[in-house]
Design an enzyme around this catalytic site. Structure first.
Site, mmCIF file in Angstrom:
data_model
loop_
_atom_site.group_PDB
_atom_site.id
_atom_site.type_symbol
_atom_site.label_atom_id
_atom_site.label_comp_id
_atom_site.label_asym_id
_atom_site.label_seq_id
_atom_site.Cartn_x
_atom_site.Cartn_y
_atom_site.Cartn_z
ATOM 1 C CD GLU A 41 19.011 24.421 -40.440
ATOM 2 O OE1 GLU A 41 19.288 25.447 -41.093
ATOM 3 O OE2 GLU A 41 19.527 23.311 -40.669
ATOM 4 N NE ARG A 45 17.301 29.816 -45.974
ATOM 5 C CZ ARG A 45 17.673 28.810 -46.754
ATOM 6 N NH1 ARG A 45 16.881 28.434 -47.753
ATOM 7 N NH2 ARG A 45 18.811 28.180 -46.539
ATOM 8 C CB THR A 68 19.348 31.263 -42.505
ATOM 9 O OG1 THR A 68 18.806 30.085 -43.114
ATOM 10 C CG2 THR A 68 19.760 32.207 -43.628
ATOM 11 C CE LYS A 128 25.018 25.216 -43.469
ATOM 12 N NZ LYS A 128 23.771 26.004 -43.685
#
Length: 209
Positions: A41, A45, A68, A128
């Site tokens: 993943e 960011r 994210t 998650k």
């Protein structure tokens, strides 16, 4: 074992990479794969994230997804870059619906029973749990599994070698998400040997779950 979305099926560890140099992305994914971890993943960011996703997708040696993701634009850019799965920090129905339209599997982030209900109403059964350790870790998963016995929880946030086996021992936890095997400093120093070693150790710990 409760199932993950198809793209992540069979993966017990989802490594989270905050990568600053897209030129190292393929080598980092290869080091993870050499240690037995076949997915990655890439979090949105850093400015290098989308190029890193494309590089890994083009290499074709690892399953690559994006984390994210907080807006539809994030999802579209990641899908265009080659991501095959999406992980979000919270529940956003517009993002969930768009993931379906784009043919991507998605793990929405949850922190409460209310969040889980929202995900279930969207037709998904895998989430998650974030930030897992701060929220209560395995104890919270055990509590949530009572009213939600058919939900798969993928803990993220605070997962480490010290607790990965205990997380994976729970029947509602098919996989964990963590960054310790390929942390930002290891990526910056291009330390493929350590990434591979920590990945092997992580896989061994997952086998103990």
């Amino acid at each position: 074992m409760i199932a993950l979305p198809p793209a992540l099926s069979g993966h017990r560890i989802v490594p989270v990479l905050v990568i600053d140099d897209a030129g190292f992305a393929v080598d980092a994914a290869a080091a993870l794969a050499a240690g037995g971890i076949g997915c990655v993943e890439i979090t949105l960011r850093t400015p290098a994230a989308l190029a890193a996703i494309t590089a890994i997708a083009d290499a074709g040696t690892s399953l690559v997804g994006v984390g994210t993701v907080v807006t539809p634009d994030d999802l579209n850019r990641a899908a265009d870059a080659g991501a095959l799965f999406v992980i979000t920090p919270g529940v956003d129905r517009e993002v969930i619906d768009l993931a379906r339209e784009r043919g991507l599997d998605i793990l929405p982030g949850v922190a409460t029973a209310t969040d889980v209900l929202a995900v279930l109403r969207s037709g998904l059964r895998a989430v998650k749990l974030f930030p897992a350790d701060i929220l209560g870790g395995v104890d919270l998963i055990a509590a949530l599994a009572g009213p939600f016995p058919d939900v798969a929880f993928v803990p993220s946030g605070g997962v480490s070698p010290a607790n990965v086996a205990s997380y994976l021992a729970h029947p509602n936890v098919p996989a964990v998400s963590g960054s310790w095997m390929a942390g930002r400093q290891l990526l910056a120093s291009r330390d493929v040997a350590t990434i591979e070693r920590l990945s092997r150790e992580a896989v061994a710990l997952a086998g103990a779950g």
